[in-house]
Design a protein around this motif. Structure first.
Motif, mmCIF file in Angstrom:
data_model
loop_
_atom_site.group_PDB
_atom_site.id
_atom_site.type_symbol
_atom_site.label_atom_id
_atom_site.label_comp_id
_atom_site.label_asym_id
_atom_site.label_seq_id
_atom_site.Cartn_x
_atom_site.Cartn_y
_atom_site.Cartn_z
ATOM 1 N N ILE A 43 35.641 63.311 -37.842
ATOM 2 C CA ILE A 43 36.211 63.777 -36.570
ATOM 3 C C ILE A 43 36.733 62.606 -35.746
ATOM 4 O O ILE A 43 37.833 62.660 -35.178
ATOM 5 N N PHE A 44 35.958 61.520 -35.688
ATOM 6 C CA PHE A 44 36.364 60.355 -34.908
ATOM 7 C C PHE A 44 37.246 59.393 -35.697
ATOM 8 O O PHE A 44 37.698 58.388 -35.143
ATOM 9 N N GLU A 45 37.454 59.667 -36.983
ATOM 10 C CA GLU A 45 38.229 58.792 -37.867
ATOM 11 C C GLU A 45 37.599 57.411 -37.970
ATOM 12 O O GLU A 45 38.277 56.389 -37.941
ATOM 13 N N PHE A 46 36.272 57.390 -38.066
ATOM 14 C CA PHE A 46 35.541 56.141 -38.267
ATOM 15 C C PHE A 46 35.433 55.849 -39.759
ATOM 16 O O PHE A 46 35.420 56.756 -40.588
ATOM 17 N N SER A 47 35.343 54.578 -40.076
ATOM 18 C CA SER A 47 35.093 54.173 -41.453
ATOM 19 C C SER A 47 33.601 54.298 -41.745
ATOM 20 O O SER A 47 32.768 53.828 -40.956
ATOM 21 N N SER A 48 33.276 54.920 -42.866
ATOM 22 C CA SER A 48 31.859 55.108 -43.204
ATOM 23 C C SER A 48 31.152 53.783 -43.475
ATOM 24 O O SER A 48 29.923 53.704 -43.384
ATOM 25 N N SER A 49 31.914 52.748 -43.800
ATOM 26 C CA SER A 49 31.293 51.453 -44.112
ATOM 27 C C SER A 49 30.945 50.647 -42.869
ATOM 28 O O SER A 49 30.116 49.738 -42.934
ATOM 29 N N THR A 50 31.571 50.950 -41.741
ATOM 30 C CA THR A 50 31.334 50.158 -40.527
ATOM 31 C C THR A 50 30.881 50.992 -39.336
ATOM 32 O O THR A 50 30.622 50.434 -38.274
ATOM 33 N N SER A 51 30.810 52.295 -39.481
ATOM 34 C CA SER A 51 30.456 53.133 -38.336
ATOM 35 C C SER A 51 28.992 52.914 -37.944
ATOM 36 O O SER A 51 28.150 52.544 -38.759
ATOM 37 N N LEU A 52 28.725 53.170 -36.688
ATOM 38 C CA LEU A 52 27.392 52.950 -36.139
ATOM 39 C C LEU A 52 26.459 54.082 -36.573
ATOM 40 O O LEU A 52 26.823 55.254 -36.513
ATOM 41 N N LYS A 53 25.267 53.721 -37.021
ATOM 42 C CA LYS A 53 24.238 54.703 -37.347
ATOM 43 C C LYS A 53 23.302 54.868 -36.144
ATOM 44 O O LYS A 53 23.308 54.049 -35.225
ATOM 45 N N TYR A 54 22.514 55.929 -36.177
ATOM 46 C CA TYR A 54 21.663 56.195 -35.007
ATOM 47 C C TYR A 54 20.627 55.088 -34.816
ATOM 48 O O TYR A 54 20.286 54.746 -33.669
ATOM 49 N N ARG A 55 20.137 54.492 -35.892
ATOM 50 C CA ARG A 55 19.192 53.382 -35.747
ATOM 51 C C ARG A 55 19.875 52.181 -35.084
ATOM 52 O O ARG A 55 19.252 51.465 -34.286
ATOM 53 N N ASP A 56 21.138 51.958 -35.434
ATOM 54 C CA ASP A 56 21.874 50.849 -34.826
ATOM 55 C C ASP A 56 22.063 51.081 -33.323
ATOM 56 O O ASP A 56 21.947 50.138 -32.522
ATOM 57 N N ALA A 57 22.371 52.320 -32.952
ATOM 58 C CA ALA A 57 22.530 52.623 -31.524
ATOM 59 C C ALA A 57 21.225 52.401 -30.772
ATOM 60 O O ALA A 57 21.216 51.849 -29.658
ATOM 61 N N PHE A 58 20.108 52.808 -31.369
ATOM 62 C CA PHE A 58 18.814 52.577 -30.724
ATOM 63 C C PHE A 58 18.491 51.081 -30.645
ATOM 64 O O PHE A 58 17.890 50.620 -29.667
ATOM 65 N N LEU A 59 18.890 50.324 -31.658
ATOM 66 C CA LEU A 59 18.653 48.878 -31.633
ATOM 67 C C LEU A 59 19.439 48.225 -30.497
ATOM 68 O O LEU A 59 18.898 47.388 -29.753
ATOM 69 N N ILE A 60 20.708 48.588 -30.344
ATOM 70 C CA ILE A 60 21.509 48.025 -29.244
ATOM 71 C C ILE A 60 20.911 48.409 -27.898
ATOM 72 O O ILE A 60 20.825 47.583 -26.971
ATOM 73 N N CYS A 61 20.490 49.649 -27.782
ATOM 74 C CA CYS A 61 19.908 50.132 -26.522
ATOM 75 C C CYS A 61 18.644 49.350 -26.163
ATOM 76 O O CYS A 61 18.497 48.859 -25.031
ATOM 77 N N THR A 62 17.722 49.231 -27.121
ATOM 78 C CA THR A 62 16.463 48.526 -26.825
ATOM 79 C C THR A 62 16.690 47.038 -26.599
ATOM 80 O O THR A 62 16.000 46.419 -25.777
ATOM 81 N N THR A 63 17.671 46.462 -27.293
ATOM 82 C CA THR A 63 17.989 45.044 -27.062
ATOM 83 C C THR A 63 18.507 44.830 -25.650
ATOM 84 O O THR A 63 18.112 43.877 -24.953
ATOM 85 N N PHE A 64 19.391 45.739 -25.203
ATOM 86 C CA PHE A 64 19.908 45.658 -23.839
ATOM 87 C C PHE A 64 18.772 45.705 -22.825
ATOM 88 O O PHE A 64 18.672 44.847 -21.933
ATOM 89 N N MET A 65 17.937 46.721 -22.941
ATOM 90 C CA MET A 65 16.923 46.928 -21.923
ATOM 91 C C MET A 65 15.862 45.821 -21.946
ATOM 92 O O MET A 65 15.364 45.410 -20.889
ATOM 93 N N THR A 66 15.518 45.321 -23.126
ATOM 94 C CA THR A 66 14.566 44.218 -23.194
ATOM 95 C C THR A 66 15.135 42.972 -22.521
ATOM 96 O O THR A 66 14.426 42.264 -21.780
ATOM 97 N N SER A 67 16.422 42.694 -22.757
ATOM 98 C CA SER A 67 17.060 41.532 -22.122
ATOM 99 C C SER A 67 17.117 41.692 -20.613
ATOM 100 O O SER A 67 16.855 40.741 -19.856
ATOM 101 N N VAL A 68 17.437 42.893 -20.158
ATOM 102 C CA VAL A 68 17.558 43.129 -18.718
ATOM 103 C C VAL A 68 16.202 42.984 -18.037
ATOM 104 O O VAL A 68 16.076 42.301 -16.997
ATOM 105 N N VAL A 69 15.175 43.618 -18.581
ATOM 106 C CA VAL A 69 13.854 43.538 -17.952
ATOM 107 C C VAL A 69 13.321 42.106 -18.018
ATOM 108 O O VAL A 69 12.654 41.635 -17.080
ATOM 109 N N SER A 70 13.624 41.389 -19.092
ATOM 110 C CA SER A 70 13.206 39.972 -19.167
ATOM 111 C C SER A 70 13.862 39.169 -18.050
ATOM 112 O O SER A 70 13.200 38.335 -17.399
#
Length: 791
Positions: free
Chosen positions: A468-495
């Motif tokens: 639907i989004f015309e993403f490449s299956s080899s480089t598209s973001l997976k749900y674990r990757d999205a959670f990793l970016i999210c937790t990295t952001f928040m850990t950096s901010v709170v630090s």
């Protein structure tokens, strides 16, 4: 061992689901056959339904002593026999059934069908399923073969035109060198035309040599493209200049960029208003157009290859399903009918035809030769992109950063309470400096978390979001990757927040400490634009491209991912206003002077608040206008009206916050209510496809992915409640400054959550539309079309 029905559900092509063999329905027929065979030998009513046990002799003596019969016939009636028969048939279904399959009703259990009728019904259904599979395969195969022929012709035209350009450049260079040596004028126009050509005004028209027009026409006609004015060429040579035919070589290049969009709009304006008669200027064909045409043809070959691969998967899965179900029939019916029927299945085109396989091999060879310079490994990266492997390290780091975030947030809360950072005497500077920037990161992290939840749900329900989004299956973001970016952001901010508090408590100057949020912002911006292939570079650059397309609306062609991202921005207006405050704070160097009124009460600030509040709606409205321009669908204009109404309501609320009177309160209520009703209607009817009174699922739609309909009704109610969160802005609660900021953050977070909730149903509806049209492969437009003639 995974049962085949579940394996089939996991491997079938979601968009072609209805075209696959209905394996569950056929299994249901086999259950009925098994049931009918058992009903032919009902339990012996003369016996006891309790079976035999060591107490049978005792029971017999007791009956004889009480005057009852020695057997159990006198104590058993017919209803008990029927009840026991129902229990046996239910046990039969439980033994042969699978999870998720429909059970037979009570009436069906009581009906004793003959085995012959059930076998006949089974084979009738099997014939229908085989006919459905054969017809679908034949239709798709013919489409792909026709597409392959068209692509071969387009490729040959491309090769001919590239060769013509090469030859013309060589001739142009030789003529210029010859002209300069003789001191004569070059027969070519200005130097910019040596790589361009049109179908008129070409050299060679008067000297008897083949003209460029003739070469182009010949190149096209060799590949099956008709030419309107081909019959007039001889007449053109003999005629006068005024009667000379003008032919145009056209390459349909989609207006994907601002330059092409402005050109297309200007041509449309000329056609509608001026109605020009072009007397000697055709569409120029240059290297850039040829390069773009090559890119279009390459993409079309990739999609063709992907479609052929899906067709091959469709064939193999259906063949396996027919084999499995016939073996089950033989086992239950105790017959050997599968052999003859399997021979019939194997003679079908979806099994016996090798046209798709041969076309796949042909596409591989063509693509390798013409698009990757005989580099097969590189060609396979285009034709068979491998999905990225999911690493357990990602899951490990998600858990690690989540634990770190919780720990650091607890430390921050304790330090803030001890330092009295939110007290009335010290909160002004801290809330003006820290709150806006940290709110930006918090809202962004929440949005990433919701996106990760969306990815998880889309994957669990087999919604093909990459297609639907015309993403490449080899480089598209997976749900674990999205959670990793999210937790990295928040850990950096709170630090950073903890470090900020510790430095303030240890006596560092405010000008030094308050620069920490700015440093954090610069680090994240540098990471976003970093060209090194680390930390999800394809995703970062895709995000930047999409943002460029949104900001430059309506000059870029609008894709699904573009307007989907623009919809996300309409829910992040508080984030954008915090970014504006942060930018003003650091650019005006208020972190050194602590003159906060510069970024709060200045005239420019008061005016730019309107601009920022309007921008997401403006971008989305311009996208709707562009889609109407490209597609001519009036629904896009109606959608644009929704965003215009939202802009008016947002402007009224900002004005009311500065001018609290009854007139502006009435304007806010009227505009906001109209905009909310407009938005709710579009959410439910257009975006989600709900509120269909004729649906088999009341007030929903016919096709639902989630099994529990109550979830959909709850989602409708939840969306309605969250859509009216703007009421908080007109209530004017009498609370302190800190509480007011926290309430604003809470309302902004609710809107982000509502948007994440909206995302799932929006893509579900889009996926079901693709399923209804069996749309599993993207249709890439082809660049070359028939030449036109103007007398």
């Amino acid at each position: 061992m995974v049962k085949f029905s579940k394996e089939l559900e996991a491997q079938l092509i979601p968009e072609w689901k209805d075209a696959f063999v209905n394996y569950r329905q056929l299994k249901k027929h086999i259950k009925k056959i098994k049931l009918s065979r058992r009903n032919r030998h009902p339990p012996d009513l003369r016996g006891d339904f309790f079976g035999r046990s060591i107490f049978d002799q005792v029971r017999s003596l007791v009956r004889m002593a009480t005057g009852g019969p020695a057997g159990g016939v006198g104590n058993i009636n017919l209803p008990e026999s029927i009840s026991q028969l129902q229990m046996n048939t239910r046990a039969t279904l439980e033994d042969g059934g699978e999870e998720g399959e429909d059970e037979l009703s009570e009436n069906e259990l009581l009906q004793l069908f003959s085995e012959e009728d059930e076998v006949k019904a089974f084979f009738n259904t099997l014939d229908e399923e085989l006919r459905k599979v054969k017809e679908f395969y034949k239709l798709r195969e013919s489409e792909f073969l026709e597409r392959g022929d068209a692509l071969n012709k387009q490729l040959q035209i491309l090769l001919d035109l590239k060769q013509i350009l090469i030859d013309r450049r060589k001739k142009s260079s030789s003529l210029r060198s010859l002209g300069s040596s003789r001191g004569s004028l070059s027969p070519w126009p200005s130097s910019g035309r040596n790589s361009d050509f049109s179908a008129s005004d070409s050299p060679g028209e008067c000297d008897g040599t083949p003209t460029e027009t003739e070469e182009v026409i010949a190149a096209l006609e060799r590949n099956g493209l008709s030419f309107v004015a081909a019959a007039a060429r001889s007449k053109a040579k003999a005629g006068s200049n005024n009667g000379k035919p003008k032919t145009t070589m056209r390459i349909d290049v989609p207006a994907m960029t601002p330059t092409r969009a402005i050109t297309a709009a200007s041509k449309l304006w000329e056609d509608l208003v001026n109605n020009p008669q072009r007397d000697g200027h055709g569409d120029f064909v240059n290297r850039k157009k040829i390069q773009y045409a090559e890119k279009m043809i390459r993409g079309a070959f990739v999609e063709l290859y992907r479609g052929l691969g899906l067709l091959k998967t469709y064939s193999s899965l259906n063949m396996t399903a027919f084999t499995k179900i016939l073996k089950k029939f033989d086992k239950v019916a105790r017959q050997q009918a599968s052999g003859n029927y399997l021979k019939e299945v194997k003679r079908s085109e979806f099994v016996s035809s090798d046209k798709a396989v041969r076309l796949m091999d042909e596409v591989e060879s063509i693509f390798t030769k013409h698009f990757t310079k005989d580099d097969r490994k590189k060609a396979m990266k285009f034709l068979r992109p491998q999905p990225s492997k999911e690493s357990h390290m990602v899951t490990f780091f998600v858990g690690l950063f989540t634990g770190s975030f919780v720990t650091l947030f607890g430390i921050y809360a304790i330090l803030a309470h001890v330092a009295g950072i939110f007290s009335a005497s010290t909160n002004i500077g801290y809330m003006e400096i820290v709150y806006p920037l940290f709110s930006v990161f918090s809202l962004l992290s929440l949005h990433l978390f919701m996106y990760g939840c969306n990815l998880f749900m889309w994957r669990s329900t087999r919604i093909n979001y990459n297609f639907i989004f015309e993403f490449s299956s080899s480089t598209s973001l997976k749900y674990r990757d999205a959670f990793l970016i999210c937790t990295t952001f928040m850990t950096s901010v709170v630090s950073a927040m903890v470090v900020h508090l510790l430095l303030r408590a240890n006596g560092f100057s405010n000008s030094q400490v308050d620069a920490i949020p700015g440093i954090l912002l610069m680090i994240f911006i540098a990471t976003l634009v970093c060209p090194v292939d680390i930390f999800y570079r394809p995703t970062r650059y895709c995000f930047l491209r999409v943002m460029r397309n949104i900001i430059c609306s309506p000059f870029y062609k609008v894709l699904m991912v573009d307007f989907f991202m623009a919809d996300q921005l309409t829910s992040q207006i508080p984030l954008m206003r915090h970014m504006e405050s942060t930018a003003c704070y650091f650019l005006a160097r208020s972190f050194r002077t602590h003159q906060y009124e510069i970024c709060r009460s200045g005239r420019n600030y008061r005016e730019i608040v309107y601009v920022i509040s309007f921008l997401p709606y403006y971008w989305r409205a311009m996208q709707c206008a562009r889609r109407w321009f490209d597609e001519g669908d009036m629904n896009h204009l109606a959608n644009m009206g929704k965003y215009i109404s939202a802009m008016v309501a947002a402007g009224a609320r900002i004005t009311y916050a500065r001018q609290e009177n009854h007139l502006w309160l009435a304007i806010v209520l009227i505009t906001s209510v109209i905009a909310t009703i407009y938005q709710l209607y579009w959410d439910f009817v257009k975006d989600w496809g709900f509120l269909n009174p004729k649906s088999k699922n009341p007030w929903l739609r016919d096709d639902l992915i989630l099994k529990r309909k109550g979830i959909y009704y709850f989602s409708i109610a939840l969306n309605m409640v969250m859509r009216v969160a703007w009421v908080e802005t007109v209530m004017k609660l009498h609370i302190g400054g800190v509480e007011s900021r926290l309430l604003d953050f809470f309302v902004a977070s609710l809107e982000v959550i509502r948007r994440g909730h909206w995302n799932f149903y929006r893509l579900e509806n889009e996926h079901l539309n693709n399923v209804g049209k069996f749309r599993a492969v993207k249709t890439v437009p082809l660049p070359f079309r028939e030449m036109e003639y103007e007398g």
